[in-house]
Structure formats: structure tokens, C-alpha cells
Motif scaffolding. Structure first.
Motif, PDB file in Angstrom:
ATOM      1  N   ALA A   8       0.833  -1.213   0.000  1.00  0.00           N
ATOM      2  CA  ALA A   8       0.000   0.000   0.000  1.00  0.00           C
ATOM      3  C   ALA A   8       0.863   1.257   0.000  1.00  0.00           C
ATOM      4  N   ASP A   9       1.987   1.218   0.722  1.00  0.00           N
ATOM      5  CA  ASP A   9       2.876   2.385   0.766  1.00  0.00           C
ATOM      6  C   ASP A   9       3.476   2.678  -0.602  1.00  0.00           C
ATOM      7  N   TRP A  10       3.921   1.629  -1.282  1.00  0.00           N
ATOM      8  CA  TRP A  10       4.578   1.815  -2.585  1.00  0.00           C
ATOM      9  C   TRP A  10       3.599   2.275  -3.666  1.00  0.00           C
ATOM     10  N   ASN A  11       2.323   2.000  -3.466  1.00  0.00           N
ATOM     11  CA  ASN A  11       1.324   2.323  -4.498  1.00  0.00           C
ATOM     12  C   ASN A  11       0.611   3.651  -4.261  1.00  0.00           C
ATOM     13  N   GLU A  12       1.002   4.376  -3.219  1.00  0.00           N
ATOM     14  CA  GLU A  12       0.347   5.658  -2.945  1.00  0.00           C
ATOM     15  C   GLU A  12       0.847   6.752  -3.884  1.00  0.00           C
ATOM     16  N   ASN A  13       0.027   7.789  -4.029  1.00  0.00           N
ATOM     17  CA  ASN A  13       0.404   9.002  -4.765  1.00  0.00           C
ATOM     18  C   ASN A  13       0.808   8.727  -6.212  1.00  0.00           C
ATOM     19  N   GLY A  14       0.078   7.804  -6.856  1.00  0.00           N
ATOM     20  CA  GLY A  14       0.329   7.519  -8.263  1.00  0.00           C
ATOM     21  C   GLY A  14       1.585   6.705  -8.527  1.00  0.00           C
ATOM     22  N   GLN A  15       2.186   6.166  -7.460  1.00  0.00           N
ATOM     23  CA  GLN A  15       3.401   5.373  -7.614  1.00  0.00           C
ATOM     24  C   GLN A  15       3.045   3.889  -7.738  1.00  0.00           C
ATOM     25  N   SER A  16       4.036   3.064  -7.855  1.00  0.00           N
ATOM     26  CA  SER A  16       3.850   1.613  -7.928  1.00  0.00           C
ATOM     27  C   SER A  16       5.161   0.950  -7.535  1.00  0.00           C
ATOM     28  N   VAL A  17       5.092  -0.344  -7.282  1.00  0.00           N
ATOM     29  CA  VAL A  17       6.313  -1.078  -6.957  1.00  0.00           C
ATOM     30  C   VAL A  17       7.321  -0.943  -8.096  1.00  0.00           C
ATOM     31  N   VAL A  18       6.849  -1.092  -9.333  1.00  0.00           N
ATOM     32  CA  VAL A  18       7.757  -0.997 -10.486  1.00  0.00           C
ATOM     33  C   VAL A  18       8.407   0.383 -10.553  1.00  0.00           C
ATOM     34  N   LYS A  19       7.642   1.429 -10.334  1.00  0.00           N
ATOM     35  CA  LYS A  19       8.204   2.786 -10.382  1.00  0.00           C
ATOM     36  C   LYS A  19       9.259   2.997  -9.295  1.00  0.00           C
ATOM     37  N   TRP A  20       8.987   2.486  -8.112  1.00  0.00           N
ATOM     38  CA  TRP A  20       9.965   2.641  -7.035  1.00  0.00           C
ATOM     39  C   TRP A  20      11.220   1.829  -7.325  1.00  0.00           C
ATOM     40  N   VAL A  21      11.054   0.617  -7.838  1.00  0.00           N
ATOM     41  CA  VAL A  21      12.222  -0.194  -8.199  1.00  0.00           C
ATOM     42  C   VAL A  21      13.051   0.534  -9.254  1.00  0.00           C
ATOM     43  N   ASN A  22      12.390   1.037 -10.280  1.00  0.00           N
ATOM     44  CA  ASN A  22      13.107   1.701 -11.363  1.00  0.00           C
ATOM     45  C   ASN A  22      13.741   3.026 -10.942  1.00  0.00           C
ATOM     46  N   ARG A  23      13.256   3.591  -9.881  1.00  0.00           N
ATOM     47  CA  ARG A  23      13.855   4.833  -9.378  1.00  0.00           C
ATOM     48  C   ARG A  23      15.282   4.596  -8.892  1.00  0.00           C
ATOM     49  N   TYR A  24      15.564   3.389  -8.391  1.00  0.00           N
ATOM     50  CA  TYR A  24      16.859   3.117  -7.775  1.00  0.00           C
ATOM     51  C   TYR A  24      17.653   1.987  -8.430  1.00  0.00           C
ATOM     52  N   SER A  25      16.996   1.059  -9.091  1.00  0.00           N
ATOM     53  CA  SER A  25      17.699  -0.077  -9.672  1.00  0.00           C
ATOM     54  C   SER A  25      18.448   0.322 -10.942  1.00  0.00           C
ATOM     55  N   LYS A  26      19.667  -0.192 -11.081  1.00  0.00           N
ATOM     56  CA  LYS A  26      20.431   0.046 -12.306  1.00  0.00           C
ATOM     57  C   LYS A  26      19.764  -0.637 -13.496  1.00  0.00           C
ATOM     58  N   THR A  27      19.167  -1.789 -13.250  1.00  0.00           N
ATOM     59  CA  THR A  27      18.405  -2.500 -14.284  1.00  0.00           C
ATOM     60  C   THR A  27      16.944  -2.108 -14.143  1.00  0.00           C
ATOM     61  N   LYS A  28      16.328  -1.666 -15.247  1.00  0.00           N
ATOM     62  CA  LYS A  28      14.959  -1.174 -15.193  1.00  0.00           C
ATOM     63  C   LYS A  28      13.959  -2.271 -15.550  1.00  0.00           C
ATOM     64  N   LEU A  29      12.890  -2.332 -14.779  1.00  0.00           N
ATOM     65  CA  LEU A  29      11.808  -3.292 -15.006  1.00  0.00           C
ATOM     66  C   LEU A  29      10.824  -2.764 -16.039  1.00  0.00           C
ATOM     67  N   ASP A  30      10.340  -3.654 -16.904  1.00  0.00           N
ATOM     68  CA  ASP A  30       9.203  -3.300 -17.753  1.00  0.00           C
ATOM     69  C   ASP A  30       7.945  -3.233 -16.904  1.00  0.00           C
ATOM     70  N   ASP A  31       6.969  -2.466 -17.354  1.00  0.00           N
ATOM     71  CA  ASP A  31       5.729  -2.323 -16.587  1.00  0.00           C
ATOM     72  C   ASP A  31       5.025  -3.656 -16.371  1.00  0.00           C
ATOM     73  N   LYS A  32       5.182  -4.570 -17.309  1.00  0.00           N
ATOM     74  CA  LYS A  32       4.503  -5.866 -17.215  1.00  0.00           C
ATOM     75  C   LYS A  32       5.451  -6.972 -16.748  1.00  0.00           C
ATOM     76  N   ALA A  33       6.526  -6.612 -16.146  1.00  0.00           N
ATOM     77  CA  ALA A  33       7.484  -7.603 -15.664  1.00  0.00           C
ATOM     78  C   ALA A  33       6.853  -8.494 -14.599  1.00  0.00           C
ATOM     79  N   LYS A  34       7.284  -9.731 -14.587  1.00  0.00           N
ATOM     80  CA  LYS A  34       6.792 -10.684 -13.588  1.00  0.00           C
ATOM     81  C   LYS A  34       7.541 -10.462 -12.286  1.00  0.00           C
TER      82      LYS A  34
END
Length: 259
Positions: A220-246
Motif C-alpha cells: 500500500a505504501d509503494w502504491n500511494e500518490n500515483g506510484q507503484s512497486v515498479v516505479k519505485w524499483v526503477n527509481r533506484y535499480s540500475k536495471t529497469k523493469l518493464d511495466d509488465k514484468a513478472k
């Protein structure tokens, strides 16, 4: 109010951080207790935490006098409304990490923080994090109260999950420095980069990821304010996740984060 009494009020504020001059009519708010200095904790962390975030608990035991001095400072100096948001957040993050170390020391040696307390652990009731084993400003407190009742509830910044360290291998790295208001944003972002790019805690590829359970537990924390787990991961990860990544989640290693 007679302004000749201001030095006395300032002295009272210094002696008792719970005494607030801000509410007294005619008293300048500058007399409110200043935010505390975390340099004592900083020295202990530099001395007893290595670059991987692993803790020398025996070292903390040997330095109990200095550590207790810092905990006493935390206990008698709760954040005041006059403190900035960053000052308050830095205080609570440091308090959580310091009192977690205190909890381990109180039961040392242990193999896991989960070995402490009741064998049947009910969340928010009988876990080590629910135990009210310290006081802040005269109020009995628990680690749960800091994390869920204060940091998550009041500040709404999911990056705290990169900073709070529950004394376990799968936790984020315990920094070998204290958090400070002046550097808080940079420190939290650095924690995010470190956490997301440590394969033992998060494995990320373009099409799939095995993430820390933090991204499941606090969804719930990661999905607040228009964010998502994928967006938070991609904010910091050197390797970027696709939106539909498993996305899956790694097993959590509760073994003690000891050197």
C-alpha cells in the motif's frame, strides 16, 4: 508575560525537552528545544558497523556507557513541533535503529530477533516489535509505535523502509553513520540504491524480479500518490523493469545481521 522571565523559561526548556515555551503567550518560539545532535550515535555506528551494514554487537556491549548516554538523550528529548520535518524523521529513524540494537543487546547472544519474546508471535501484540521496552518523553514506546504509529502515519515517505533496520540479514544495510536532517534526502536515496542493487536482497532483470518481501508487506505504501512497486524499483535499480514484468518475492532471512 514579563520578558525578564525569558532566561528562566529558556533554562527550563533546556533542562526539560518536554517543556515547551512555544505555547506560552508572548514567548518567542525560538526558545523551543532545538533538535538533538546524533553525533554520539554516529561515532558508535562508525566504530561498530562495517561497510556491509553488519553489526559488531559485542562492540556495542563494550561501549554500553556511551550507547546508554545516547539512548537517554533520545528518551528525554522527543521531537518538538518546532523541529523541521527532516529533523523529526531523522530522529525517529535513528531511534528505531538504536532501540533495535538495544533490544538485541538486552537478549544477546541470539541468532535472530524473532527468538526474542513469545514463541507464539501475533503481529502488533506479542512480537519483539510490539514490546514496550523503552520510553520517549515519559511515554512507553515500541518499535511498532515508531514505524507504524509515527513514521508511516505522519510522514508518508516509503523510503523509510530502506532505512529502518530490524537486525536481520534481509533488512536494508544499517548505515555506519547516523541520519541527519541536513543529509536525510541524500541518505534515504542512497539506501534505496544500495538496497535495490544488492542481489541478495533484490534481483532485478528487465522482464522479471525477485524482490524483497518489503515490496509485498508494504504494498500500500509503494502504491500511494500515483506510484507503484515498479516505479519505485526503477527509481533506484540500475536495471529497469518493464511495466509488465513478472514480480516475485524472496524468502526473508531473519538471521542476525552480525559481523
Amino acid at each position: 508575560m514579563n520578558l525578564t522571565s525569558l532566561p528562566l523559561l529558556a533554562a527550563l526548556a533546556a533542562l526539560s525537552p518536554t517543556y515547551s515555551t512555544a505555547s506560552a503567550p508572548g514567548v518567542p518560539t525560538t526558545l523551543a528545544a532545538p533538535a538533538i545532535d546524533h553525533s554520539l550515535f554516529d561515532k558508535l555506528l562508525k566504530k561498530h558497523v562495517n561497510a556491509r551494514g553488519l553489526v559488531n554487537y559485542k562492540g556495542f556491549l563494550a561501549d554500553q556507557k556511551a550507547f546508554t548516554q545516547y539512548l537517554d538523550l533520545l528518551s528525554r528529548t522527543p521531537p518538538a513541533d518546532s523541529w523541521s520535518r527532516a529533523e523529526q524523521m531523522a530522529y525517529w529513524i535513528n531511534a528505531y535503529n538504536a532501540y533495535t540494537i538495544r533490544l538485541i543487546l538486552d537478549h544477546y547472544p541470539v541468532q535472530s530477533i524473532k527468538d526474542i519474546g513469545s514463541k507464539i508471535q501475533i503481529p502488533f501484540v506479542t512480537t519483539p516489535w510490539a514490546a514496550e521496552f523503552f520510553s520517549i518523553g515519559g511515554k512507553k514506546m515500541s518499535l511498532d509505535a515508531i514505524e507504524h504509529g509515527t513514521l508511516r502515519k505522519k510522514f508518508n515517505d516509503p523510503r523509510i523502509h530502506f532505512a529502518l533496520v530490524c537486525a536481520s540479514i534481509s533488512c536494508p544495510r544499517l548505515r555506519n553513520e547516523a541520519y541527519t536532517a541536513a543529509r536525510l534526502d541524500a541518505q534515504l536515496d542512497d539506501q534505496g540504491r544500495d538496497f535495490l542493487n544488492t542481489p541478495a536482497k533484490n534481483k532485478v532483470s528487465k522482464d522479471a524480479a525477485q524482490l524483497s518481501k518489503y515490496f509485498d508487506w508494504y504494498k500500500a505504501d509503494w502504491n500511494e500518490n500515483g506510484q507503484s512497486v515498479v516505479k519505485w524499483v526503477n527509481r533506484y535499480s540500475k536495471t529497469k523493469l518493464d511495466d509488465k514484468a513478472k514480480i516475485g518475492f524472496q524468502d526473508y532471512n531473519w538471521n542476525l545481521n552480525e559481523q
